[in-house]
Design an enzyme around this catalytic site. Structure first.
Site, mmCIF file in Angstrom:
data_model
loop_
_atom_site.group_PDB
_atom_site.id
_atom_site.type_symbol
_atom_site.label_atom_id
_atom_site.label_comp_id
_atom_site.label_asym_id
_atom_site.label_seq_id
_atom_site.Cartn_x
_atom_site.Cartn_y
_atom_site.Cartn_z
ATOM 1 N N SER A 1 -30.856 -3.675 -12.976
ATOM 2 C CA SER A 1 -30.714 -4.511 -14.164
ATOM 3 C C SER A 1 -29.673 -5.597 -13.925
ATOM 4 O O SER A 1 -29.794 -6.382 -12.995
ATOM 5 C CB SER A 1 -30.375 -3.638 -15.373
ATOM 6 N N ASP B 1 -32.157 -11.580 -17.400
ATOM 7 C CA ASP B 1 -31.385 -10.889 -16.367
ATOM 8 C C ASP B 1 -32.263 -10.653 -15.141
ATOM 9 O O ASP B 1 -33.442 -11.030 -15.133
ATOM 10 C CB ASP B 1 -30.790 -9.591 -16.926
ATOM 11 N N ASP C 1 -34.073 -8.363 -13.756
ATOM 12 C CA ASP C 1 -35.409 -7.770 -13.844
ATOM 13 C C ASP C 1 -36.159 -8.245 -15.083
ATOM 14 O O ASP C 1 -37.215 -7.701 -15.416
ATOM 15 C CB ASP C 1 -35.352 -6.243 -13.782
ATOM 16 N N ASP D 1 -35.805 -8.075 -18.330
ATOM 17 C CA ASP D 1 -36.044 -7.314 -19.550
ATOM 18 C C ASP D 1 -35.054 -7.698 -20.662
ATOM 19 O O ASP D 1 -35.366 -7.565 -21.834
ATOM 20 C CB ASP D 1 -36.059 -5.800 -19.297
#
Length: 582
Positions: free
Chosen positions: A154, A307, A309, A311
């Site tokens: 993340s 961010d 990834d 999400d």
């Protein structure tokens, strides 16, 4: 334990990694650690096993049992494969999706995992390159898979990587599957237990076709195509902060109808080193600094960020003085819920069985919006898997409008089961166009919501307590708050205390005890006072800190009162700190 004893224990563990089951590169790195005079790094790498928890793995990359590497990732994959084969033994074929982000080693870990799944007779759909976490979630459902994994840490610093496991509904695993998978992973004791030799015929590379389907399905959630047509040249500055969003979000915005997406070229560079930021976290102003600077150059209408990834979503808006202000996670969720419900009502889509979901530490303004519009609202624990759990239980019975959390995560669609910055960016852009049709900037829309539903200020306080003594101190603090509950906070009497560890609530007005209906317990205390102040207290599950979530409400009659209300709220937060003793 004496340090000499600990050194001997880790040396013995490290010696195992010099065996034939480990590759030459790993053996050389382990030997180098053993040969060092300073044992610090050896201890850090081997003093414990990197734990496969309910959210999967997350840790610093490197050799050793306490690091992210092909063997700790391999053990996780082998354990998950073993559980899938037990749970879906009746199926002719078990299928999984594998995705990864931009981080160093993510592609390697993804390919190793694909080999392990296939070696266990499981069909693998492996993305050709980096893709957003929500797209992986989407693909599980789209291709009828039983599980999926994403290699990502993340928004953690560049030294980290992680591994998140998902179930057949496209959501991160919850009970019983999370605990059962953990049990299987814990049975893998060394590299010899892992089947690394893949079956290439069971690995299918996917990519562009899924991208097209995902984006096409996202465009179906658009609620204001006319507004987009009026403002298709809206100036949108977008940054992926070196991550996966660069592959999908500009394309999705274009598919919605936006023709003027402005890039931050230096941050379009895909890199696990995140060269332009200290931390790739859209919650932090520094991560959006280059995008805001670009917005100032081009006189943009909106700044969007995702961010690594893709999400979590970040945003910035221009105030009445032409200055850019970041939109925090509570405001983002509030805006999205307000817009979605308003448009559903205007379009005649509200039939009486709709619902939204928020976490217990997310702003109560969302509840006010839902209640006034006759939309049901669910409160869940922190973590998007709990929002997905409500969606799973309501599937086919009630209609999902949206759900989010204060930590910059939101989901606008029901065919994904994790937070989705791709759809959030598109709907935030659409909302900006819709507001512009009404003569409003997004900044002014936030103010309008505050006037309509009351001003709210949310402030999070984290108190760090390092080491074993720190963990004991946090435990003692939670016990103190439980054994001696506050009766007054910042000059307002406590009305309710909710203890999610016992799933009991207590009214301070009439002394009545109520039951809290949640799927499991959680070490969280939550106070609400007579003036609608909400204070939530919980130890962090991943860091050595205790967190306090403070929320203050002040009724206002006009936008002119917002500045004074904010000052009053901040003063109230200072009083809350004193009441809590922090």
């Amino acid at each position: 334990m004496e340090n000499n004893d600990l050194v001997e224990i880790v040396k013995k563990k490290a010696q195992v990694w010099l065996g034939k089951d480990y590759d030459a590169e790993t053996r050389a790195e382990v030997q180098a650690l053993l040969d060092r005079d300073d044992p610090t790094e050896l201890i850090e790498s081997f003093y414990k096993d990197l734990e496969f928890g309910t959210g999967g793995l997350r840790g610093i990359m490197g050799v050793g049992s306490n690091r992210m590497n092909i063997y700790t990732v391999g053990a996780a994959t082998q354990g998950l494969a073993n559980y899938l084969k037990k749970e879906f033994a009746a199926l002719d074929e078990i299928k999984v999706v594998i995705g990864h982000d931009c981080r160093n080693n993510s592609r390697r870990f993804a390919e190793v995992s694909a080999d392990i799944f296939s070696a266990n007779g499981i069909r693998v759909y492996l993305f050709e390159d980096l893709r957003p976490t929500p797209e992986m979630s989407y693909t599980i459902r789209k291709l009828g898979c039983q599980s999926g994994i994403i290699l990502t840490a993340s928004h953690n610093p560049k030294e980290y990587n992680g591994y998140k496991a998902y179930w057949d509904d496209g959501a991160q695993m919850i009970a019983p599957h999370d605990k059962n998978t953990i049990a299987e992973v814990n049975k893998i004791r060394n590299a010899g237990d892992i089947r690394f030799k893949g079956k290439k015929e069971l690995i299918e590379i996917i990519g562009a076709d899924i991208d097209r389907q995902y984006i096409a399905d996202l465009t179906k959630i658009s609620l204001s195509p006319d507004a987009i047509a009026h403002h298709r040249d809206l100036k949108i500055v977008y940054t992926p902060i070196h991550g996966t969003g660069v592959r999908i979000i500009p394309a999705a915005l274009k598919a919605f109808g936006f023709e003027n997406v402005i890039h931050v070229d230096a941050q379009d560079v895909v890199s696990g080193d995140f060269p332009t930021v200290v931390s790739p976290n859209p919650e932090e102003p520094a991560a959006l600094a280059m995008a805001v600077a670009r917005a100032e150059e081009v006189d943009a209408d909106l700044v969007l960020a995702s961010d690594p990834d893709a999400d979590r979503v970040g945003a910035a808006v221009k105030n009445d003085n032409g200055e850019w202000e970041l939109v925090n996670g509570n405001q983002t969720a509030m805006l999205l819920v307000y817009y979605l419900i308003t448009r559903w009502r205007e379009l005649g889509k509200l039939q009486g069985n709709e619902y939204i979901v928020k976490t217990i530490v997310t702003t109560e303004t969302i509840r006010a919006i839902a209640d006034r519009n006759g939309v049901d609202i669910y409160d869940v624990y922190t973590g998007f898997k709990w929002i997905a759990d409500v969606m799973r239980r309501n599937e086919g019975k009630k209609t999902y409008i949206g759900g989010g959390e204060e930590s910059y995560g939101f989901l606008c669609e029901d065919f994904v089961r994790d937070k989705d910055a791709v759809s959030a960016c598109c709907i935030l852009a659409e909302m900006t166009a819709w507001a512009k049709d009404r003569g409003l900037s997004l900044y002014r829309l936030i103010q309008q919501i505050y006037v309509e539903y009351g001003y709210s200020k949310e402030v999070n306080i984290s108190v760090v307590k390092q080491g074993k003594s720190g963990a004991e101190e946090i435990e003692a603090m939670m016990k103190q708050y439980r054994d001696n509950p506050l009766t007054e906070i910042a000059g307002s009497k406590v009305a309710m205390l909710y203890d999610y560890a016992s799933l009991k609530g207590r009214s301070f007005t009439d002394g009545e005890t109520i039951s809290i209906h949640m799927p499991t317990t959680s070490n969280v205390l939550q106070y609400t006072t007579e003036d609608r102040t909400k204070v939530s207290i919980r130890p962090s599950g991943t860091e050595p800190k205790i967190k306090f979530y403070c929320e203050v409400h002040i009724d206002i009659k006009s936008a002119d009162e917002i500045q004074a209300a904010e000052q009053k709220a901040l003063e109230k937060v200072d009083q809350i700190k004193k009441s809590l003793g922090v």
